[in-house]
Design a protein around this motif. Structure first.
Motif, mmCIF file in Angstrom:
data_model
loop_
_atom_site.group_PDB
_atom_site.id
_atom_site.type_symbol
_atom_site.label_atom_id
_atom_site.label_comp_id
_atom_site.label_asym_id
_atom_site.label_seq_id
_atom_site.Cartn_x
_atom_site.Cartn_y
_atom_site.Cartn_z
ATOM 1 N N TYR A 54 58.200 14.646 59.284
ATOM 2 C CA TYR A 54 57.916 15.418 60.501
ATOM 3 C C TYR A 54 58.548 16.802 60.416
ATOM 4 C CZ TYR A 54 58.295 16.995 65.311
ATOM 5 O OH TYR A 54 58.244 17.757 66.447
ATOM 6 N N GLU A 55 59.783 16.881 59.947
ATOM 7 C CA GLU A 55 60.482 18.170 59.872
ATOM 8 C C GLU A 55 59.773 19.139 58.935
ATOM 9 O OE1 GLU A 55 62.120 15.220 59.615
ATOM 10 O OE2 GLU A 55 63.121 15.260 61.563
ATOM 11 N N TYR A 97 50.608 21.159 68.210
ATOM 12 C CA TYR A 97 52.000 20.698 68.215
ATOM 13 C C TYR A 97 52.101 19.313 68.858
ATOM 14 C CZ TYR A 97 56.947 20.560 69.518
ATOM 15 O OH TYR A 97 58.245 20.183 69.698
ATOM 16 N N CYS A 98 51.407 19.127 69.959
ATOM 17 C CA CYS A 98 51.415 17.814 70.629
ATOM 18 C C CYS A 98 50.782 16.747 69.734
ATOM 19 C CB CYS A 98 50.676 17.896 71.959
ATOM 20 S SG CYS A 98 51.558 18.828 73.217
ATOM 21 N N PRO A 114 55.578 13.519 74.136
ATOM 22 C CA PRO A 114 55.186 14.921 74.277
ATOM 23 C C PRO A 114 56.377 15.770 74.715
ATOM 24 C CG PRO A 114 54.213 13.593 76.011
ATOM 25 C CD PRO A 114 54.902 12.651 75.078
ATOM 26 N N PRO A 115 56.374 17.046 74.383
ATOM 27 C CA PRO A 115 57.492 17.904 74.779
ATOM 28 C C PRO A 115 57.573 18.036 76.294
ATOM 29 C CG PRO A 115 55.739 19.206 73.804
ATOM 30 C CD PRO A 115 55.357 17.777 73.641
ATOM 31 N N LEU A 155 56.557 20.197 60.618
ATOM 32 C CA LEU A 155 56.880 21.076 61.737
ATOM 33 C C LEU A 155 57.227 22.480 61.245
ATOM 34 C CD1 LEU A 155 57.321 21.439 64.767
ATOM 35 C CD2 LEU A 155 59.683 20.694 64.419
ATOM 36 N N ARG A 188 51.394 12.052 66.153
ATOM 37 C CA ARG A 188 51.201 11.424 64.858
ATOM 38 C C ARG A 188 52.462 10.704 64.392
ATOM 39 N NH1 ARG A 188 50.180 15.559 60.698
ATOM 40 N NH2 ARG A 188 48.806 16.357 62.309
ATOM 41 N N TYR A 189 53.612 11.215 64.774
ATOM 42 C CA TYR A 189 54.880 10.592 64.402
ATOM 43 C C TYR A 189 55.463 9.764 65.553
ATOM 44 C CZ TYR A 189 54.832 13.173 60.071
ATOM 45 O OH TYR A 189 54.482 13.659 58.839
ATOM 46 N N HIS A 190 54.624 9.436 66.525
ATOM 47 C CA HIS A 190 54.992 8.584 67.660
ATOM 48 C C HIS A 190 56.178 9.146 68.441
ATOM 49 C CE1 HIS A 190 52.164 5.749 66.005
ATOM 50 N NE2 HIS A 190 52.806 5.791 64.853
ATOM 51 N N LEU A 191 56.190 10.453 68.610
ATOM 52 C CA LEU A 191 57.216 11.102 69.421
ATOM 53 C C LEU A 191 56.631 11.406 70.786
ATOM 54 C CD1 LEU A 191 58.533 13.593 66.738
ATOM 55 C CD2 LEU A 191 59.641 11.507 67.500
ATOM 56 N N ARG A 197 53.318 15.761 67.097
ATOM 57 C CA ARG A 197 54.336 14.866 67.647
ATOM 58 C C ARG A 197 53.760 13.464 67.854
ATOM 59 N NH1 ARG A 197 59.083 16.826 69.506
ATOM 60 N NH2 ARG A 197 59.238 15.175 71.049
#
Length: 74
Positions: free
Chosen positions: A3-4, A52-53, A63-64, A7, A58-61, A56
């Motif tokens: 992810y990093e 961006y959403c 939403p901001p 990103l 895709r990596y199961h994070l 996020r």
């Protein structure tokens, strides 16, 4: 790819795209051109936020979250 890594690549690509439009705005001679480029920039930023959403998600994070500082005293 982590992810990093994704990103940082996304952020660099988005920053480069914005810089191109900012330089076009600075070179624009008429107000009409600047207004059209401003609209193009807004559209681009909305697309960046959507991507961006998606990244996020895709990596199961989650939403901001929006940070609202308007209610804090100055």
């Amino acid at each position: 790819m982590t992810y990093e890594e994704e990103l940082s690549q996304f952020m660099q690509r988005a920053q480069n795209e914005r810089k191109v439009i900012y330089s076009e705005i600075n070179k624009a001679k008429s107000y009409q051109e600047k207004a059209e480029l401003g609209q193009k920039l807004k559209k681009l930023q909305k697309g960046h936020y959507r991507k961006y959403c998606e990244l996020r998600a895709r990596y199961h994070l989650p939403p901001p979250k929006w940070i609202d500082n308007s209610k804090e005293p100055i």
